[in-house]
Design a protein around this motif. Structure first.
Motif, PDB file in Angstrom:
ATOM      1  N   PRO A  27       0.254  -0.855  10.675  1.00 25.61           N
ATOM      2  CA  PRO A  27       1.167   0.069   9.976  1.00 25.61           C
ATOM      3  C   PRO A  27       1.550  -0.415   8.583  1.00 25.61           C
ATOM      4  CG  PRO A  27       1.808  -0.182  12.269  1.00 25.61           C
ATOM      5  CD  PRO A  27       0.711  -1.163  12.046  1.00 25.61           C
ATOM      6  N   SER A  28       1.796  -1.719   8.430  1.00 28.32           N
ATOM      7  CA  SER A  28       2.181  -2.226   7.105  1.00 28.32           C
ATOM      8  C   SER A  28       1.028  -2.103   6.112  1.00 28.32           C
ATOM      9  CB  SER A  28       2.629  -3.687   7.212  1.00 28.32           C
ATOM     10  OG  SER A  28       1.584  -4.500   7.729  1.00 28.32           O
ATOM     11  N   ASN A  29      -0.214  -2.405   6.569  1.00 32.56           N
ATOM     12  CA  ASN A  29      -1.369  -2.266   5.679  1.00 32.56           C
ATOM     13  C   ASN A  29      -1.593  -0.822   5.269  1.00 32.56           C
ATOM     14  OD1 ASN A  29      -1.861  -4.976   5.713  1.00 32.56           O
ATOM     15  ND2 ASN A  29      -3.548  -4.887   7.178  1.00 32.56           N
ATOM     16  N   GLY A  34      -1.906   3.020   1.305  1.00 32.03           N
ATOM     17  CA  GLY A  34      -1.592   4.411   0.999  1.00 32.03           C
ATOM     18  C   GLY A  34      -0.820   4.541  -0.294  1.00 32.03           C
ATOM     19  N   THR A  35       0.155   3.641  -0.496  1.00 31.41           N
ATOM     20  CA  THR A  35       0.932   3.667  -1.733  1.00 31.41           C
ATOM     21  C   THR A  35       0.051   3.368  -2.944  1.00 31.41           C
ATOM     22  OG1 THR A  35       2.896   2.917  -0.517  1.00 31.41           O
ATOM     23  CG2 THR A  35       2.939   2.703  -2.916  1.00 31.41           C
ATOM     24  N   LEU A  36      -0.833   2.369  -2.811  1.00 29.54           N
ATOM     25  CA  LEU A  36      -1.731   2.021  -3.911  1.00 29.54           C
ATOM     26  C   LEU A  36      -2.669   3.181  -4.246  1.00 29.54           C
ATOM     27  CD1 LEU A  36      -2.663  -1.661  -2.983  1.00 29.54           C
ATOM     28  CD2 LEU A  36      -1.156  -0.911  -4.814  1.00 29.54           C
ATOM     29  N   ILE A  37      -3.169   3.860  -3.219  1.00 23.30           N
ATOM     30  CA  ILE A  37      -4.073   4.994  -3.457  1.00 23.30           C
ATOM     31  C   ILE A  37      -3.347   6.124  -4.172  1.00 23.30           C
ATOM     32  CG2 ILE A  37      -5.380   6.819  -2.305  1.00 23.30           C
ATOM     33  CD1 ILE A  37      -6.130   4.737  -0.172  1.00 23.30           C
ATOM     34  N   VAL A  38      -2.116   6.411  -3.742  1.00 22.93           N
ATOM     35  CA  VAL A  38      -1.347   7.489  -4.372  1.00 22.93           C
ATOM     36  C   VAL A  38      -1.098   7.180  -5.844  1.00 22.93           C
ATOM     37  CG1 VAL A  38       0.907   8.631  -4.419  1.00 22.93           C
ATOM     38  CG2 VAL A  38      -0.268   8.289  -2.241  1.00 22.93           C
ATOM     39  N   PHE A  39      -0.676   5.950  -6.143  1.00 27.12           N
ATOM     40  CA  PHE A  39      -0.407   5.586  -7.532  1.00 27.12           C
ATOM     41  C   PHE A  39      -1.689   5.543  -8.353  1.00 27.12           C
ATOM     42  CE2 PHE A  39       3.711   4.107  -5.967  1.00 27.12           C
ATOM     43  CZ  PHE A  39       4.550   4.515  -6.997  1.00 27.12           C
ATOM     44  N   SER A  40      -2.803   5.129  -7.732  1.00 23.08           N
ATOM     45  CA  SER A  40      -4.086   5.131  -8.453  1.00 23.08           C
ATOM     46  C   SER A  40      -4.491   6.538  -8.835  1.00 23.08           C
ATOM     47  CB  SER A  40      -5.167   4.479  -7.588  1.00 23.08           C
ATOM     48  OG  SER A  40      -4.861   3.137  -7.293  1.00 23.08           O
ATOM     49  N   ILE A  41      -4.336   7.458  -7.911  1.00 21.70           N
ATOM     50  CA  ILE A  41      -4.658   8.861  -8.210  1.00 21.70           C
ATOM     51  C   ILE A  41      -3.752   9.393  -9.311  1.00 21.70           C
ATOM     52  CG2 ILE A  41      -4.653  11.201  -7.252  1.00 21.70           C
ATOM     53  CD1 ILE A  41      -5.477   9.992  -4.572  1.00 21.70           C
ATOM     54  N   TYR A  42      -2.475   9.030  -9.242  1.00 26.40           N
ATOM     55  CA  TYR A  42      -1.502   9.499 -10.232  1.00 26.40           C
ATOM     56  C   TYR A  42      -1.901   9.053 -11.639  1.00 26.40           C
ATOM     57  CZ  TYR A  42       2.920   9.847 -12.756  1.00 26.40           C
ATOM     58  OH  TYR A  42       3.887  10.127 -13.694  1.00 26.40           O
ATOM     59  N   TYR A  43      -2.366   7.800 -11.765  1.00 22.96           N
ATOM     60  CA  TYR A  43      -2.717   7.280 -13.079  1.00 22.96           C
ATOM     61  C   TYR A  43      -4.118   7.692 -13.520  1.00 22.96           C
ATOM     62  CZ  TYR A  43       1.456   4.391 -13.460  1.00 22.96           C
ATOM     63  OH  TYR A  43       2.754   3.962 -13.581  1.00 22.96           O
ATOM     64  N   LEU A  44      -5.025   7.900 -12.574  1.00 20.50           N
ATOM     65  CA  LEU A  44      -6.396   8.242 -12.931  1.00 20.50           C
ATOM     66  C   LEU A  44      -6.606   9.743 -13.132  1.00 20.50           C
ATOM     67  CD1 LEU A  44      -8.398   5.847 -10.570  1.00 20.50           C
ATOM     68  CD2 LEU A  44      -8.107   5.654 -13.039  1.00 20.50           C
TER      69      LEU A  44
END
Length: 305
Positions: A27-29, A34-44
């Protein structure tokens, strides 16, 4: 001696030893990834929109679907942005500004990094009377807003006879890059064992021998950090470029502003996006090429000392 013939069967019966391997999807991973993917999409996502728009013709851009890939791929906006777009009375695109930016970047980068490395080395190992005061002044200089220095520097450059020249802008970038780079080099060299410096002194090595033979070979990561900071700051600079130069020698960012904010004719969004991507290519390439060394240098030079 240990009887391996007896210990091996015991290990096979008892099973493998050591810590239990962690599961990849805990769950922690999942939350972290998930957070990293969301922020990556936001910036890319903006970069994706810019790239797709730059590869479409204006008829397709006006259709309004900014997220769709181009139906008819075209590189004409890139060609026009590079060699045909108008920046004021000149219609030679960003090519002239690119040449000006390179002529500004190279001497500013070499001089500022060279002087900052020697200054940081001297402040780390060759303390002199008032060195701490000098270092504190440099730190203060790193946080002075550029805007309050604009007019005094204009007067200084005018009195020196280099206002409106590339040489004047090179001097400005070199001076403003000194504080933060000196701080990085000083902190990096402070992490080097002082015993190494003392051993070199016992062997008769002087200031420059220690610098070139001992410090430089182990300083590649911090040099990369300093170079990336300078390249990014100088290449992306707009304020100094528009204040301290003239239209014939405007850097690439000032020409980009003139293209994007032009109020004459049709607004060509595909050309604007292509021009923006062309302007940002140099820092992007440098980050991709030297990303690992940048992280290593930041870790070594920004938190020690």
């Amino acid at each position: 001696m240990v009887d391996m013939s007896k210990s091996a069967p015991n290990r096979m019966v008892n099973g493998p030893s050591g810590p239990k391997p962690k599961r990849a999807f805990t769950p922690s991973n999942l939350i972290v990834y998930g957070t990293l993917i969301v922020f990556s999409i936001y910036y890319l996502l903006p970069l994706y929109v810019m790239l797709m728009t730059s590869l479409k013709d204006m008829a397709e851009v006006r259709a309004g679907n900014i997220f769709s890939p181009p139906n008819d791929l075209t590189f004409q906006p890139w060609i026009k942005a590079w060699s045909q777009a108008c920046t004021g009375i000149n219609c030679d695109g960003l090519s002239r500004g690119f040449g000006n930016s390179v002529r500004i970047l190279i001497p500013s980068l070499i001089i500022s990094v060279a002087v900052a490395s020697v200054s940081g080395y001297a402040l780390s190992f060759w303390r002199f009377k008032g060195s701490e005061v000098f270092f504190n002044v440099l730190i203060i200089g790193a946080f002075i807003p550029y805007q309050i220095m604009l007019y005094p520097i204009v007067i200084i450059l005018r009195e020196m006879g280099i206002y409106g020249t590339l040489g004047g802008l090179v001097m400005v970038h070199t001076i403003f890059g000194m504080p933060i780079n000196t701080l990085l080099f000083r902190n990096y060299f402070a992490s080097v064992p002082v015993e190494l410096f003392k051993a070199a002194r016992v062997d008769g090595a002087g200031f420059w021998q220690i610098f070139f033979r001992i410090m430089l070979p182990m300083s590649l990561p911090i040099f990369v950090v300093s170079m990336i900071i300078q390249v990014t700051g100088i290449w992306n600079d707009f304020l100094f470029g528009v204040v301290y130069t003239k239209p014939a020698i405007y850097p690439m960012t000032v020409q980009l502003n003139n293209i994007v904010n032009s109020v004459q004719g049709v607004k060509e969004y595909n050309v604007n996006m292509a021009a923006t991507l062309l302007t940002g290519l140099v820092p992007l390439i440098i980050y991709f090429v030297s990303g690992k060394l940048f992280v290593r240098g930041i870790a070594a030079g920004a938190v020690k000392g």
